[in-house]
Design a protein around this motif. Structure first.
Motif, PDB file in Angstrom:
ATOM      1  N   ASN A   1       0.887  -1.353  -0.042  1.00  0.00           N
ATOM      2  CA  ASN A   1       0.099  -0.087  -0.071  1.00  0.00           C
ATOM      3  C   ASN A   1       0.924   1.262   0.059  1.00  0.00           C
ATOM      4  O   ASN A   1       0.416   2.193  -0.567  1.00  0.00           O
ATOM      5  CB  ASN A   1      -1.149  -0.116   1.175  1.00  0.00           C
ATOM      6  N   SER A   2       1.889   0.983   0.796  1.00  0.00           N
ATOM      7  CA  SER A   2       2.679   2.271   0.818  1.00  0.00           C
ATOM      8  C   SER A   2       3.386   2.752  -0.711  1.00  0.00           C
ATOM      9  O   SER A   2       3.886   3.930  -1.002  1.00  0.00           O
ATOM     10  CB  SER A   2       3.944   2.077   1.655  1.00  0.00           C
ATOM     11  N   GLU A   3       3.496   1.614  -1.444  1.00  0.00           N
ATOM     12  CA  GLU A   3       4.184   1.618  -2.669  1.00  0.00           C
ATOM     13  C   GLU A   3       3.146   2.239  -3.705  1.00  0.00           C
ATOM     14  O   GLU A   3       3.370   3.123  -4.522  1.00  0.00           O
ATOM     15  CB  GLU A   3       4.332   0.334  -3.400  1.00  0.00           C
ATOM     16  N   LEU A   4       1.778   1.868  -3.627  1.00  0.00           N
ATOM     17  CA  LEU A   4       0.726   2.555  -4.162  1.00  0.00           C
ATOM     18  C   LEU A   4       0.637   4.027  -4.021  1.00  0.00           C
ATOM     19  O   LEU A   4       0.260   5.051  -4.814  1.00  0.00           O
ATOM     20  CB  LEU A   4      -0.595   1.905  -3.904  1.00  0.00           C
ATOM     21  N   SER A   5       1.082   4.530  -2.566  1.00  0.00           N
ATOM     22  CA  SER A   5       0.721   5.798  -2.393  1.00  0.00           C
ATOM     23  C   SER A   5       1.858   6.571  -3.011  1.00  0.00           C
ATOM     24  O   SER A   5       1.810   7.640  -3.378  1.00  0.00           O
ATOM     25  CB  SER A   5       0.873   5.848  -0.615  1.00  0.00           C
TER      26      SER A   5
ATOM     27  N   GLY B   1       1.618  12.070  -9.168  1.00  0.00           N
ATOM     28  CA  GLY B   1       0.811  12.348  -9.966  1.00  0.00           C
ATOM     29  C   GLY B   1       0.207  13.766  -9.417  1.00  0.00           C
ATOM     30  O   GLY B   1      -0.137  14.532 -10.011  1.00  0.00           O
ATOM     31  N   SER B   2       0.016  13.654  -7.992  1.00  0.00           N
ATOM     32  CA  SER B   2      -0.791  14.700  -7.322  1.00  0.00           C
ATOM     33  C   SER B   2      -0.331  14.555  -5.726  1.00  0.00           C
ATOM     34  O   SER B   2      -0.536  13.057  -5.181  1.00  0.00           O
ATOM     35  CB  SER B   2      -2.089  14.850  -7.294  1.00  0.00           C
ATOM     36  N   GLY B   3       0.124  15.170  -5.076  1.00  0.00           N
ATOM     37  CA  GLY B   3       0.717  15.230  -3.453  1.00  0.00           C
ATOM     38  C   GLY B   3      -0.311  14.489  -2.683  1.00  0.00           C
ATOM     39  O   GLY B   3      -0.213  13.635  -2.078  1.00  0.00           O
ATOM     40  N   SER B   4      -1.554  15.175  -2.725  1.00  0.00           N
ATOM     41  CA  SER B   4      -2.599  14.717  -1.855  1.00  0.00           C
ATOM     42  C   SER B   4      -3.057  13.407  -2.106  1.00  0.00           C
ATOM     43  O   SER B   4      -3.586  12.687  -1.278  1.00  0.00           O
ATOM     44  CB  SER B   4      -3.684  15.791  -1.900  1.00  0.00           C
ATOM     45  N   ALA B   5      -2.784  12.777  -3.427  1.00  0.00           N
ATOM     46  CA  ALA B   5      -3.121  11.433  -3.594  1.00  0.00           C
ATOM     47  C   ALA B   5      -2.496  10.435  -2.720  1.00  0.00           C
ATOM     48  O   ALA B   5      -3.045   9.382  -2.750  1.00  0.00           O
ATOM     49  CB  ALA B   5      -2.927  11.098  -5.401  1.00  0.00           C
ATOM     50  N   ALA B   6      -1.298  10.837  -2.436  1.00  0.00           N
ATOM     51  CA  ALA B   6      -0.401   9.775  -1.331  1.00  0.00           C
ATOM     52  C   ALA B   6      -1.485   9.311  -0.272  1.00  0.00           C
ATOM     53  O   ALA B   6      -1.161   8.401   0.275  1.00  0.00           O
ATOM     54  CB  ALA B   6       0.801  10.653  -0.755  1.00  0.00           C
TER      55      ALA B   6
ATOM     56  N   THR C   1       1.131   6.572   5.876  1.00  0.00           N
ATOM     57  CA  THR C   1       0.486   5.460   6.454  1.00  0.00           C
ATOM     58  C   THR C   1      -0.640   5.643   7.103  1.00  0.00           C
ATOM     59  O   THR C   1      -1.136   6.472   7.464  1.00  0.00           O
ATOM     60  CB  THR C   1       1.805   4.945   7.677  1.00  0.00           C
ATOM     61  N   PRO C   2      -1.452   4.528   7.113  1.00  0.00           N
ATOM     62  CA  PRO C   2      -2.904   4.617   7.688  1.00  0.00           C
ATOM     63  C   PRO C   2      -2.850   4.776   9.277  1.00  0.00           C
ATOM     64  O   PRO C   2      -2.009   4.057   9.791  1.00  0.00           O
ATOM     65  CB  PRO C   2      -3.368   3.405   7.335  1.00  0.00           C
ATOM     66  N   ILE C   3      -3.887   5.390   9.836  1.00  0.00           N
ATOM     67  CA  ILE C   3      -4.077   5.642  11.243  1.00  0.00           C
ATOM     68  C   ILE C   3      -5.546   4.806  11.525  1.00  0.00           C
ATOM     69  O   ILE C   3      -6.565   5.097  10.821  1.00  0.00           O
ATOM     70  CB  ILE C   3      -4.287   6.888  11.686  1.00  0.00           C
ATOM     71  N   ALA C   4      -5.176   3.546  12.151  1.00  0.00           N
ATOM     72  CA  ALA C   4      -6.484   2.609  12.322  1.00  0.00           C
ATOM     73  C   ALA C   4      -7.471   3.337  13.207  1.00  0.00           C
ATOM     74  O   ALA C   4      -6.887   3.916  14.214  1.00  0.00           O
ATOM     75  CB  ALA C   4      -5.879   1.467  12.930  1.00  0.00           C
ATOM     76  N   SER C   5      -8.597   3.503  13.123  1.00  0.00           N
ATOM     77  CA  SER C   5      -9.582   4.078  14.091  1.00  0.00           C
ATOM     78  C   SER C   5     -10.958   3.572  13.673  1.00  0.00           C
ATOM     79  O   SER C   5     -11.174   2.976  12.535  1.00  0.00           O
ATOM     80  CB  SER C   5      -9.385   5.604  13.909  1.00  0.00           C
TER      81      SER C   5
END
Ligand code: DP6
Length: 324
Positions: free
Chosen positions: A137-141, A147-152, A168-172
């Motif tokens: 997933n971090s590679e997808l990011s 392409g666009s920063g916020s897409a990360a 990185t995701p924050i679980a919640s």
């Protein structure tokens, strides 16, 4: 292959990026940021290899402009190059949003995640592409960020933290709502890519970078961990107002807010107790963050102020999906 993704709304803003020349160095934020991934607004993108003929790009059922086509095709070619595949293959690409563009919903984030995932699916096959939703997933990011920063930050949910390079995701389990007040659908005069450059000239920028963003981000993370809206709310409002103050003090200044935006913010702040808080991106439209539906209250306040606005209701999401 078809993939879809949602935009995100930043609680701590990516504002200002490193200058770069190479594709893989593009859109590296000068500061860390944090966002809520949405679910209702979606971009769906289909990428198909073409056996003959040139590449073609369609956005919302129309042939894309030369500029947009180049942006999309460069992204697809660079992904192929990174994977060691032929970057000159021809593709047909169809992308569509279920939400109106130019509304303050960050379509470039959902667009580049959907495009990246659909491209991976088309060139690597479904099974390999699926690993980009889990272990890679971090590679997808990283690829979407080019392409666009916020897409990360639109590659997973419910919250994402991005250090400027890696996200990185924050679980919640906290469910938040984003009620978007669309005061204007006009395309912004200063695209965010240019806003990122101009803001560097503000005399307030270095102080924001050195002193304010990181402690505020830590406080936002704590508010999310505690699921405390009354802790979170004032922090996101302070952050949004700082982003706009810094932009407005750039040389030349960048002014994104409209009179209606300022009037509505003033009316919100005048309320003595409330359980909804605002933020805004590089545009005039307001995002109202809450735990419960607030559309009715927003409509009543708009009516009282004599302001007209369209409303888009969204809420917490989990990120992109690979369809077929
Ligand atoms: C104000 O991601 O649109 O929405 O990297 O140049 O494509 P580029 O910029 P973009 O910038 C978004 C800026 C923002 C804040 C945020 O989303 O963090």
């Amino acid at each position: 292959m078809i993939a879809s993704a949602s935009p995100n709304i930043a609680f701590i803003k990516y504002w200002g990026k490193r200058s770069s020349t190479a594709w893989h160095d593009r859109n590296i934020g000068l500061n860390p940021s944090l966002s809520l991934t949405l679910s209702q607004a979606r971009t769906e993108t289909e990428v198909r290899r073409r056996s003959a003929g040139p590449s073609a790009v369609f956005i919302n059922q129309q042939p894309a402009s030369e500029k947009d086509s180049q942006k999309v095709l460069t992204h697809v070619r660079e992904i192929c190059r990174e994977l060691g595949l032929d970057p000159q293959s021809a593709f047909e690409i169809h992308s569509k949003n279920n939400f109106p563009q130019g509304t303050g919903i960050a379509s470039s984030a959902s667009a580049f995640v959907a495009l990246t995932l659909a491209t991976l699916g088309e060139v690597l096959g479904r099974e390999q592409a699926r690993s980009y939703l889990t272990v890679k997933n971090s590679e997808l990011s990283r690829l979407a960020r080019c392409g666009s920063g916020s897409a990360a930050r639109s590659v997973a949910g419910p919250f994402m933290k991005w250090d400027g390079e890696f996200a990185t995701p924050i679980a919640s389990t906290w469910k938040l709502r984003d009620t978007i007040l669309i005061f204007s659908r006009e395309h912004k005069q200063v695209p965010s890519t240019e806003g990122h450059e101009r803001v560097l000239s503000s005399p307030l920028y270095q102080e924001r970078l050195a002193m304010r963003v990181r402690p505020r981000l830590a406080a936002v993370e704590n508010a999310i961990a505690q699921r405390d809206l009354h802790l979170l709310g004032p922090l996101i409002e302070e952050e949004a107002e700082e982003m706009h103050r810094v932009s407005e003090s750039g040389l030349p200044p960048v002014i994104y807010q409209k009179a209606e935006t300022r009037q509505f913010i003033a009316a919100l702040k005048a309320q003595t107790s409330r359980d909804f808080y605002f933020t805004l991106d590089a545009g005039p439209n307001l995002h109202v963050i809450s735990e419960r539906p607030v559309r009715g209250e927003m409509e009543a306040l708009l009516h009282k102020l004599g302001i007209t606005a369209e409303i888009w209701e969204d809420w917490t999401g989990e990120g992109p999906v690979l369809h077929s």
